[in-house]
Design a protein around this motif. Structure first.
Motif, PDB file in Angstrom:
ATOM      1  N   GLY A   1       1.968   1.890  -3.507  1.00 33.17           N
ATOM      2  CA  GLY A   1       0.975   2.476  -4.108  1.00 33.17           C
ATOM      3  C   GLY A   1       0.765   4.070  -3.982  1.00 33.17           C
TER       4      GLY A   1
ATOM      5  N   MET B   1      -3.721   4.283  -7.454  1.00 36.08           N
ATOM      6  CA  MET B   1      -2.619   3.236  -7.182  1.00 36.08           C
ATOM      7  C   MET B   1      -3.453   1.949  -7.442  1.00 36.08           C
ATOM      8  SD  MET B   1      -3.779   3.061  -2.987  1.00 36.08           S
ATOM      9  CE  MET B   1      -2.626   1.726  -2.393  1.00 36.08           C
TER      10      MET B   1
ATOM     11  N   GLU C   1       3.617   5.527  -6.037  1.00 40.96           N
ATOM     12  CA  GLU C   1       3.340   5.515  -7.299  1.00 40.96           C
ATOM     13  C   GLU C   1       2.392   6.654  -7.556  1.00 40.96           C
ATOM     14  OE1 GLU C   1       4.905   4.141  -9.984  1.00 40.96           O
ATOM     15  OE2 GLU C   1       6.430   4.171  -8.408  1.00 40.96           O
ATOM     16  N   ALA C   2       1.105   6.649  -6.939  1.00 40.18           N
ATOM     17  CA  ALA C   2       0.308   7.646  -6.924  1.00 40.18           C
ATOM     18  C   ALA C   2       0.942   9.241  -7.027  1.00 40.18           C
ATOM     19  CB  ALA C   2      -1.009   7.616  -5.887  1.00 40.18           C
TER      20      ALA C   2
ATOM     21  N   GLU D   1       0.837  -1.279   0.140  1.00 37.28           N
ATOM     22  CA  GLU D   1       0.096   0.046  -0.088  1.00 37.28           C
ATOM     23  C   GLU D   1       1.017   1.304   0.073  1.00 37.28           C
ATOM     24  OE1 GLU D   1      -3.648   1.956   2.381  1.00 37.28           O
ATOM     25  OE2 GLU D   1      -3.092  -0.222   2.738  1.00 37.28           O
TER      26      GLU D   1
ATOM     27  N   ALA E   1      -5.363   9.573  -5.388  1.00 36.80           N
ATOM     28  CA  ALA E   1      -4.411   8.654  -5.105  1.00 36.80           C
ATOM     29  C   ALA E   1      -4.801   7.199  -4.963  1.00 36.80           C
ATOM     30  CB  ALA E   1      -3.517   9.120  -4.138  1.00 36.80           C
TER      31      ALA E   1
ATOM     32  N   MET F   1       0.120   0.603 -12.579  1.00 31.95           N
ATOM     33  CA  MET F   1       1.018   0.671 -11.140  1.00 31.95           C
ATOM     34  C   MET F   1       0.896  -0.904 -10.667  1.00 31.95           C
ATOM     35  SD  MET F   1      -0.212   3.697  -9.143  1.00 31.95           S
ATOM     36  CE  MET F   1      -0.107   5.421  -9.895  1.00 31.95           C
TER      37      MET F   1
END
Length: 214
Positions: free
Chosen positions: A108, A162, A111-112, A105, A158, A167
């Motif tokens: 994520g 994600m 990356e967001a 998480e 986000a 992703m």
């Protein structure tokens, strides 16, 4: 603050973190690590990997990291100092090794944040808040999200981004490459394709400068 001061200062602050997990490859392990890296050079960097620094940098640091990893947090000021000292000559390529609970998480979130142009600020916020959110076995991801939001992350966007196929594909590729490269701990560093086989701040700093020729 100069490079050596940063390295030594970080060593003092984070020495306890690394003491329990620090390692020094023996000759056979080092030789094997080099051989694996050389045989799998093509998978060290993927086209969609996050990159901090210029594409044409003379030295590339590849770091397999886990946002919940205490040692990754401890190494970050050293990596940042190296990048700031040689902004035209060194780049960092981030690969993800989510070995801890909550790490996927957190990846994520990172990356967001990259999609929103906030990768570095959010990474730094996630590391700074790590002692609060990343308790091993019982991570509190709400605190990680709050830390990211405080530096400008659009959380609602986000949480959607994600879960995008891109992703998910990036993380799956990193997991596959971790297995191929036989990476078992974080952080794991490669400097111009060669593994860091002495797990300490000063050696990372030295190996980068050896690659730079100074």
């Amino acid at each position: 603050m100069n490079r050596r001061t940063v390295v030594v200062g970080t060593l003092v602050v984070a020495g306890a973190v690394l003491a329990g997990g620090a390692y020094l490859y023996n000759a056979n392990q080092a030789e094997q690590a080099v051989a694996i890296a050389n045989e799998n050079a093509a998978v060290l960097i993927r086209p969609n990997s996050p990159i901090i620094g210029p594409e044409d940098a003379r030295v590339t640091i590849v770091e397999f990291l886990d946002p919940a990893c205490e040692a990754c947090r401890a190494f970050y000021p050293v990596v940042k100092s190296i990048l700031e000292e040689s902004p035209e000559d060194v780049r960092l390529v981030v690969r993800y090794a989510p070995f801890h609970d909550g790490s996927e998480e957190a990846v994520g979130i990172l990356e967001a944040a990259r999609a929103q142009g906030l990768y570095v600020p959010v990474m730094e916020a996630i590391f700074a808040a790590q002692p609060q959110w990343a308790a091993h076995g019982s991570p509190n991801m709400d605190l990680a999200w709050s830390a990211a939001e405080e530096v400008g992350l659009d959380v609602e966007r986000a949480r959607i981004d994600m879960r995008s196929p891109a992703m998910v594909a990036l993380l799956n590729q990193d997991l596959a490459d971790i297995e191929q490269l036989q990476i078992g701990q974080t952080p794991t560093f490669f400097i111009n394709g060669q593994p860091l086989t002495e797990y300490n701040f000063e050696r990372l700093d030295e190996q980068v400068h050896e690659a730079l020729g100074n």
